[in-house]
Design a protein around this motif. Structure first.
Motif, PDB file in Angstrom:
ATOM      1  N   THR A  43      -1.521  31.242  10.357  1.00  0.00           N
ATOM      2  CA  THR A  43      -0.380  32.162  10.222  1.00  0.00           C
ATOM      3  C   THR A  43       0.890  31.389   9.867  1.00  0.00           C
ATOM      4  OG1 THR A  43      -0.059  32.053  12.638  1.00  0.00           O
ATOM      5  CG2 THR A  43      -1.375  33.882  11.776  1.00  0.00           C
ATOM      6  N   LYS A  44       1.682  31.057  10.869  1.00  0.00           N
ATOM      7  CA  LYS A  44       2.963  30.395  10.627  1.00  0.00           C
ATOM      8  C   LYS A  44       2.798  28.969  10.111  1.00  0.00           C
ATOM      9  CE  LYS A  44       5.481  33.051  14.129  1.00  0.00           C
ATOM     10  NZ  LYS A  44       6.312  32.991  15.359  1.00  0.00           N
ATOM     11  N   GLY A  45       1.672  28.371  10.400  1.00  0.00           N
ATOM     12  CA  GLY A  45       1.441  27.000   9.949  1.00  0.00           C
ATOM     13  C   GLY A  45       1.158  26.876   8.471  1.00  0.00           C
ATOM     14  N   ALA A  46       0.983  28.016   7.793  1.00  0.00           N
ATOM     15  CA  ALA A  46       0.760  28.051   6.337  1.00  0.00           C
ATOM     16  C   ALA A  46      -0.417  27.168   5.906  1.00  0.00           C
ATOM     17  CB  ALA A  46       2.026  27.627   5.592  1.00  0.00           C
ATOM     18  N   LYS A  47      -1.383  27.014   6.810  1.00  0.00           N
ATOM     19  CA  LYS A  47      -2.590  26.231   6.543  1.00  0.00           C
ATOM     20  C   LYS A  47      -2.268  24.796   6.116  1.00  0.00           C
ATOM     21  CE  LYS A  47      -5.503  30.214   5.503  1.00  0.00           C
ATOM     22  NZ  LYS A  47      -6.468  30.844   4.577  1.00  0.00           N
ATOM     23  N   HIS A  48      -1.228  24.232   6.734  1.00  0.00           N
ATOM     24  CA  HIS A  48      -0.824  22.848   6.452  1.00  0.00           C
ATOM     25  C   HIS A  48      -1.602  21.930   7.388  1.00  0.00           C
ATOM     26  CE1 HIS A  48       1.651  19.659   4.937  1.00  0.00           C
ATOM     27  NE2 HIS A  48       2.091  19.345   6.140  1.00  0.00           N
ATOM     28  N   ILE A  49      -2.566  21.196   6.843  1.00  0.00           N
ATOM     29  CA  ILE A  49      -3.486  20.407   7.651  1.00  0.00           C
ATOM     30  C   ILE A  49      -2.815  19.275   8.434  1.00  0.00           C
ATOM     31  CG2 ILE A  49      -5.435  18.778   7.473  1.00  0.00           C
ATOM     32  CD1 ILE A  49      -6.730  20.697   5.534  1.00  0.00           C
ATOM     33  N   PRO A  50      -1.913  18.477   7.856  1.00  0.00           N
ATOM     34  CA  PRO A  50      -1.262  17.416   8.650  1.00  0.00           C
ATOM     35  C   PRO A  50      -0.548  17.957   9.887  1.00  0.00           C
ATOM     36  CG  PRO A  50      -0.914  17.008   6.323  1.00  0.00           C
ATOM     37  CD  PRO A  50      -1.544  18.366   6.429  1.00  0.00           C
ATOM     38  N   ALA A  51       0.121  19.104   9.763  1.00  0.00           N
ATOM     39  CA  ALA A  51       0.813  19.700  10.909  1.00  0.00           C
ATOM     40  C   ALA A  51      -0.188  20.181  11.946  1.00  0.00           C
ATOM     41  CB  ALA A  51       1.691  20.864  10.455  1.00  0.00           C
ATOM     42  N   ALA A  52      -1.322  20.738  11.485  1.00  0.00           N
ATOM     43  CA  ALA A  52      -2.350  21.212  12.406  1.00  0.00           C
ATOM     44  C   ALA A  52      -2.963  20.049  13.178  1.00  0.00           C
ATOM     45  CB  ALA A  52      -3.436  21.962  11.633  1.00  0.00           C
ATOM     46  N   LEU A  53      -3.184  18.929  12.508  1.00  0.00           N
ATOM     47  CA  LEU A  53      -3.736  17.745  13.171  1.00  0.00           C
ATOM     48  C   LEU A  53      -2.774  17.195  14.214  1.00  0.00           C
ATOM     49  CD1 LEU A  53      -5.325  15.859  10.133  1.00  0.00           C
ATOM     50  CD2 LEU A  53      -6.530  16.956  12.024  1.00  0.00           C
ATOM     51  N   GLU A  54      -1.495  17.178  13.873  1.00  0.00           N
ATOM     52  CA  GLU A  54      -0.495  16.691  14.821  1.00  0.00           C
ATOM     53  C   GLU A  54      -0.433  17.589  16.047  1.00  0.00           C
ATOM     54  OE1 GLU A  54       4.289  15.569  15.007  1.00  0.00           O
ATOM     55  OE2 GLU A  54       3.382  16.245  13.122  1.00  0.00           O
ATOM     56  N   ALA A  55      -0.499  18.904  15.821  1.00  0.00           N
ATOM     57  CA  ALA A  55      -0.468  19.852  16.939  1.00  0.00           C
ATOM     58  C   ALA A  55      -1.710  19.699  17.812  1.00  0.00           C
ATOM     59  CB  ALA A  55      -0.361  21.281  16.405  1.00  0.00           C
ATOM     60  N   TYR A  56      -2.863  19.525  17.200  1.00  0.00           N
ATOM     61  CA  TYR A  56      -4.114  19.388  17.955  1.00  0.00           C
ATOM     62  C   TYR A  56      -4.105  18.111  18.790  1.00  0.00           C
ATOM     63  CZ  TYR A  56      -9.127  19.536  18.919  1.00  0.00           C
ATOM     64  OH  TYR A  56     -10.350  19.584  19.549  1.00  0.00           O
ATOM     65  N   GLY A  81      -8.347   5.965   5.010  1.00  0.00           N
ATOM     66  CA  GLY A  81      -7.654   5.164   6.010  1.00  0.00           C
ATOM     67  C   GLY A  81      -6.434   5.839   6.612  1.00  0.00           C
ATOM     68  N   ALA A  82      -6.010   6.927   5.999  1.00  0.00           N
ATOM     69  CA  ALA A  82      -4.900   7.746   6.501  1.00  0.00           C
ATOM     70  C   ALA A  82      -5.127   9.155   5.994  1.00  0.00           C
ATOM     71  CB  ALA A  82      -3.555   7.202   6.023  1.00  0.00           C
ATOM     72  N   ILE A  83      -4.370  10.129   6.519  1.00  0.00           N
ATOM     73  CA  ILE A  83      -4.541  11.502   6.058  1.00  0.00           C
ATOM     74  C   ILE A  83      -4.239  11.559   4.566  1.00  0.00           C
ATOM     75  CG2 ILE A  83      -3.764  13.889   6.305  1.00  0.00           C
ATOM     76  CD1 ILE A  83      -3.000  13.272   9.158  1.00  0.00           C
ATOM     77  N   PRO A  84      -5.199  11.952   3.725  1.00  0.00           N
ATOM     78  CA  PRO A  84      -4.996  11.954   2.268  1.00  0.00           C
ATOM     79  C   PRO A  84      -3.805  12.806   1.852  1.00  0.00           C
ATOM     80  CG  PRO A  84      -7.309  12.298   2.808  1.00  0.00           C
ATOM     81  CD  PRO A  84      -6.549  12.410   4.093  1.00  0.00           C
ATOM     82  N   THR A  85      -3.097  12.357   0.836  1.00  0.00           N
ATOM     83  CA  THR A  85      -1.905  13.078   0.370  1.00  0.00           C
ATOM     84  C   THR A  85      -2.250  14.431  -0.241  1.00  0.00           C
ATOM     85  OG1 THR A  85      -2.042  11.872  -1.733  1.00  0.00           O
ATOM     86  CG2 THR A  85      -0.615  10.950  -0.034  1.00  0.00           C
ATOM     87  N   TYR A  86      -3.492  14.588  -0.732  1.00  0.00           N
ATOM     88  CA  TYR A  86      -3.824  15.866  -1.371  1.00  0.00           C
ATOM     89  C   TYR A  86      -3.828  17.031  -0.375  1.00  0.00           C
ATOM     90  CZ  TYR A  86      -8.757  15.687   0.214  1.00  0.00           C
ATOM     91  OH  TYR A  86      -9.907  15.656   0.963  1.00  0.00           O
ATOM     92  N   PHE A  87      -3.954  16.718   0.925  1.00  0.00           N
ATOM     93  CA  PHE A  87      -3.886  17.774   1.922  1.00  0.00           C
ATOM     94  C   PHE A  87      -2.478  18.355   2.013  1.00  0.00           C
ATOM     95  CE2 PHE A  87      -7.823  15.901   3.821  1.00  0.00           C
ATOM     96  CZ  PHE A  87      -8.593  17.045   3.728  1.00  0.00           C
ATOM     97  N   ALA A 102     -11.540  23.095  -2.604  1.00  0.00           N
ATOM     98  CA  ALA A 102     -12.426  22.694  -3.693  1.00  0.00           C
ATOM     99  C   ALA A 102     -12.371  21.185  -3.906  1.00  0.00           C
ATOM    100  CB  ALA A 102     -12.034  23.426  -4.975  1.00  0.00           C
ATOM    101  N   PHE A 103     -11.181  20.623  -3.828  1.00  0.00           N
ATOM    102  CA  PHE A 103     -11.033  19.181  -4.020  1.00  0.00           C
ATOM    103  C   PHE A 103     -11.725  18.409  -2.901  1.00  0.00           C
ATOM    104  CE2 PHE A 103      -8.868  15.095  -4.009  1.00  0.00           C
ATOM    105  CZ  PHE A 103      -8.794  14.795  -5.369  1.00  0.00           C
ATOM    106  N   SER A 104     -11.551  18.878  -1.657  1.00  0.00           N
ATOM    107  CA  SER A 104     -12.161  18.183  -0.526  1.00  0.00           C
ATOM    108  C   SER A 104     -13.684  18.318  -0.548  1.00  0.00           C
ATOM    109  CB  SER A 104     -11.598  18.707   0.806  1.00  0.00           C
ATOM    110  OG  SER A 104     -11.850  20.094   0.956  1.00  0.00           O
ATOM    111  N   LEU A 105     -14.189  19.482  -0.966  1.00  0.00           N
ATOM    112  CA  LEU A 105     -15.642  19.663  -1.066  1.00  0.00           C
ATOM    113  C   LEU A 105     -16.235  18.711  -2.107  1.00  0.00           C
ATOM    114  CD1 LEU A 105     -16.120  23.558  -0.870  1.00  0.00           C
ATOM    115  CD2 LEU A 105     -16.518  21.860   0.914  1.00  0.00           C
ATOM    116  N   ALA A 106     -15.489  18.506  -3.185  1.00  0.00           N
ATOM    117  CA  ALA A 106     -15.957  17.577  -4.214  1.00  0.00           C
ATOM    118  C   ALA A 106     -15.999  16.146  -3.664  1.00  0.00           C
ATOM    119  CB  ALA A 106     -15.041  17.648  -5.431  1.00  0.00           C
TER     120      ALA A 106
END
Length: 214
Positions: free
Chosen positions: A8-21, A176-182, A193-197
């Protein structure tokens, strides 16, 4: 709660979700782990793997260790042992502001203490030999322990991640770090699609249709 925020409010932003978790959920999962360390094993990573699979939209063929490798997340087993070693070091730290606590009574106890023996066995496995199970640790030893522990955890992660549905199968090394494409790919379907590839699990039916001009 973290997943709800992510969708919802996180706009599916993975780095923020990882930090929150890692900030909100992991401390709860590892609460008191330094005491119940004997029960810690690879199954402790199950909720972390489920969370990573949810936020990345990854199929079950991708191993949880492959998810952690791509997102640069250490295992909860590693984090639990790190807490245990730091807790043991604090027990013998006479300069701590909280004082020695029950350490003096513990040292006088003649009963067998399996916790100290378990920690001593793990330390020996990491290359730190203790003459006595309750021997104090030097600060340099603690640094070496954490480094060796992280190295072994990463090696174990790579071994378990080496499957068909993994970037390792394509010769793609972990970032080695959270990829920038996320962060750079803001549209979830494009990012997925990019991550599945990268995980070598992009649906073949999509490629077959595309190259067949369907």
């Amino acid at each position: 709660m973290v997943l709800k925020f992510f969708h919802t409010k996180g706009a599916k932003h993975i780095p923020a979700a990882l930090e929150a978790y890692n900030t909100k959920v992991v401390p709860q999962l590892l609460f008191g782990a330094e005491i119940w360390i004997s029960g810690v094993n690879e199954k402790l990573d199950t909720p972390l793997h489920a969370f990573l699979r949810n936020i990345t939209g990854t199929p079950s063929c991708v191993a949880g260790s492959a998810l952690r490798a791509e997102l640069a997340q250490t295992s909860l087993e590693y984090r639990a042992w790190k807490r245990a070693f730091k807790f043991r070091a604090r027990l013998f730290d006479q300069t701590s502001s909280s004082g020695p606590g029950f350490l003096a009574l513990t040292l006088k106890d003649r009963a067998h203490n399996p916790w100290f023996h378990l920690i001593a066995q793990k330390l020996e496995f990491l290359g730190i030999r203790m003459d006595l199970p309750m021997e104090p640790l030097a600060a340099s030893d603690l640094s070496k322990i954490c480094t060796n522990l992280k190295t072994l955890d990463w090696a174990s992660t790579m071994e378990r991640a080496r499957r068909t549905c993994s970037g390792l199968a394509l010769g793609i090394p972990p970032p080695g770090a959270i990829p920038t494409y996320f962060s750079s790919l803001r549209i979830f379907s494009h990012r997925r699609a990019f991550s599945l590839a990268r995980w070598n699990c992009f649906p073949s039916v999509v490629l077959n249709g595309r190259f067949g001009k369907v």
